[in-house]
Write a protein that holds these residues in place. Structure first.
Motif, PDB file in Angstrom:
ATOM      1  N   ASP A  34       0.829  -1.207   0.000  1.00  0.00           N
ATOM      2  CA  ASP A  34       0.000   0.000   0.000  1.00  0.00           C
ATOM      3  C   ASP A  34       0.865   1.260   0.000  1.00  0.00           C
ATOM      4  O   ASP A  34       0.567   2.239  -0.698  1.00  0.00           O
ATOM      5  CB  ASP A  34      -0.925   0.018   1.222  1.00  0.00           C
ATOM      6  N   ILE A  35       1.935   1.238   0.792  1.00  0.00           N
ATOM      7  CA  ILE A  35       2.842   2.390   0.856  1.00  0.00           C
ATOM      8  C   ILE A  35       3.455   2.646  -0.515  1.00  0.00           C
ATOM      9  O   ILE A  35       3.507   3.781  -1.001  1.00  0.00           O
ATOM     10  CB  ILE A  35       3.940   2.150   1.906  1.00  0.00           C
ATOM     11  N   GLU A  50      -4.842   0.944 -17.575  1.00  0.00           N
ATOM     12  CA  GLU A  50      -3.620   0.169 -17.393  1.00  0.00           C
ATOM     13  C   GLU A  50      -3.081   0.317 -15.977  1.00  0.00           C
ATOM     14  O   GLU A  50      -2.646  -0.666 -15.355  1.00  0.00           O
ATOM     15  CB  GLU A  50      -2.556   0.603 -18.409  1.00  0.00           C
ATOM     16  N   TRP A  51      -3.131   1.544 -15.453  1.00  0.00           N
ATOM     17  CA  TRP A  51      -2.688   1.751 -14.075  1.00  0.00           C
ATOM     18  C   TRP A  51      -3.624   1.057 -13.099  1.00  0.00           C
ATOM     19  O   TRP A  51      -3.168   0.424 -12.134  1.00  0.00           O
ATOM     20  CB  TRP A  51      -2.587   3.235 -13.766  1.00  0.00           C
ATOM     21  N   ALA A  56      -4.285  -3.159  -9.141  1.00  0.00           N
ATOM     22  CA  ALA A  56      -5.078  -4.295  -8.648  1.00  0.00           C
ATOM     23  C   ALA A  56      -4.223  -5.548  -8.549  1.00  0.00           C
ATOM     24  O   ALA A  56      -4.385  -6.355  -7.613  1.00  0.00           O
ATOM     25  CB  ALA A  56      -6.266  -4.532  -9.575  1.00  0.00           C
ATOM     26  N   GLU A  57      -3.304  -5.729  -9.476  1.00  0.00           N
ATOM     27  CA  GLU A  57      -2.433  -6.902  -9.439  1.00  0.00           C
ATOM     28  C   GLU A  57      -1.530  -6.885  -8.210  1.00  0.00           C
ATOM     29  O   GLU A  57      -1.315  -7.912  -7.574  1.00  0.00           O
ATOM     30  CB  GLU A  57      -1.590  -6.950 -10.712  1.00  0.00           C
ATOM     31  N   VAL A  58      -1.010  -5.704  -7.868  1.00  0.00           N
ATOM     32  CA  VAL A  58      -0.189  -5.593  -6.666  1.00  0.00           C
ATOM     33  C   VAL A  58      -1.039  -5.867  -5.429  1.00  0.00           C
ATOM     34  O   VAL A  58      -0.611  -6.582  -4.506  1.00  0.00           O
ATOM     35  CB  VAL A  58       0.462  -4.195  -6.568  1.00  0.00           C
ATOM     36  N   PRO A  74       5.791  -7.669  -8.869  1.00  0.00           N
ATOM     37  CA  PRO A  74       4.594  -6.904  -9.240  1.00  0.00           C
ATOM     38  C   PRO A  74       4.752  -5.404  -9.024  1.00  0.00           C
ATOM     39  O   PRO A  74       4.197  -4.601  -9.780  1.00  0.00           O
ATOM     40  CB  PRO A  74       3.488  -7.494  -8.360  1.00  0.00           C
ATOM     41  N   LEU A  75       5.528  -4.994  -8.025  1.00  0.00           N
ATOM     42  CA  LEU A  75       5.758  -3.566  -7.813  1.00  0.00           C
ATOM     43  C   LEU A  75       6.615  -2.979  -8.936  1.00  0.00           C
ATOM     44  O   LEU A  75       6.393  -1.840  -9.372  1.00  0.00           O
ATOM     45  CB  LEU A  75       6.426  -3.319  -6.458  1.00  0.00           C
TER      46      LEU A  75
END
Length: 318
Positions: A34-35, A50-51, A56-58, A74-75
């Motif tokens: 989240d950070i 796309e963002w 959502a994937e992260v 993923p980040l």
């Protein structure tokens, strides 16, 4: 009342502290994600479908993650979406190696004069100490000062300068730049931050970030700037700062097209997020939009120095 103040302070540190590297306790993997995502919201391209998908994937990965390392991939993908081609996510190991390499590969600018033409070579500048930043800028300034009396034309060579910290670079060549606005950073919402030149170096909005010894401005002499396809990022900031000035010409090939400004965030485990937050805008108001900077005289990079000398001689340096 004291309990409320303490609780309020703890909440503030928990909520806002991570942006400044301050934590009350180590974050959970989900909080860690989240950070990082909150930081990425500052990205120039952090909007749209796309963002949303990358975010959502992260989020989904964070629910299942048992450690920070599982979230790095993923980040990294989310960072490339939020910030585009000029953004990166470095794992703690990668970030440490970059810092070590920056100091190990440190090269200061060089200044050489011949037949009335002085060449300032402005190399890339990695993650180095404050002392090395000062050494870098002062090498250029002292060389310019020493050559000033016997110089009728200047060459600024940023070929191969792939970037790094632009402010020692700009401070180093600031005697050749007029005081005031050199370029601007503009976000996707139109917020503008002006990069300025002062008597004592370069900075933001008139506040110098890297102070240099004051010297008289070098004025009314022609300047040739050399560039190539490896001139990138902060190297392109040098190109941008000289755009729109009279008596300046550019020689070489199109630059790399990383004309954007990054912000750096360090996460709890030492991972580093390098995120594009704004575009370069030159003194005439042209947004460079991460496009290559075109030279005025297109010529093979290895032939650019002689072409620059010929041009300077045509301006009266022969």
């Amino acid at each position: 009342m004291l309990a409320l103040l303490v609780a309020g302070g703890a909440y503030a540190v928990h909520t806002f502290g991570p942006k400044f590297g301050v934590y009350i306790v180590p974050p959970s993997p989900e909080r860690y994600a989240d950070i990082a995502l909150e930081m990425m919201e500052e990205g120039y391209y952090a909007k749209g479908a796309e963002w949303d998908a990358a975010r959502a994937e992260v989020k989904q990965a964070a629910i299942q993650a048992t450690n920070y390392q599982e979230l790095h991939a993923p980040l990294a993908q989310a960072a490339s979406v939020a910030g585009g081609k000029h953004s990166f996510f470095f794992t703690p190991t990668e970030a440490e190696a970059l810092a070590e390499n920056g100091s190990a590969k440190f090269i200061a600018p060089t200044v050489s004069a011949e037949a009335g033409v002085t060449t300032i070579t402005v190399p890339e500048l990695g993650d180095v100490s404050t002392d090395q930043q000062a050494e870098y800028a002062e090498a250029a300034v002292s060389g310019i000062s020493s050559a000033d009396a016997r110089t009728c034309g200047w060459i600024i060579d940023v070929r191969g300068n792939i970037g790094g910290n632009m402010f020692p670079m700009l401070s180093g060549v600031s005697p050749l730049l007029p005081n005031g606005q050199a370029l601007s950073f503009v976000t996707n919402t139109g917020t503008k931050t002006v990069v300025t030149i002062q008597d004592d170096g370069a900075g933001i909005e008139g506040s110098t970030l890297l102070t240099i010894p004051k010297m008289q401005k070098v004025a009314e002499r022609p300047i040739a700037v050399l560039q190539d396809a490896r001139t990138a990022s902060s190297g392109e900031a040098i190109l941008t700062a000289f755009r729109g000035l009279s008596g300046v010409e550019f020689f070489g090939t199109a630059s790399a097209g990383y004309t954007s400004a990054n912000i750096f965030h360090r996460l709890h485990d030492g991972a580093v997020l390098v995120l594009t937050s704004s575009m370069y805008v030159d003194r005439d108001g042209t947004n460079l939009k991460e496009q290559p900077v075109q030279p005025g005289v297109e010529i093979a990079p290895e032939q650019a120095p002689q072409a620059a000398i010929d041009w300077l001689n045509a301006q009266g340096c022969s």
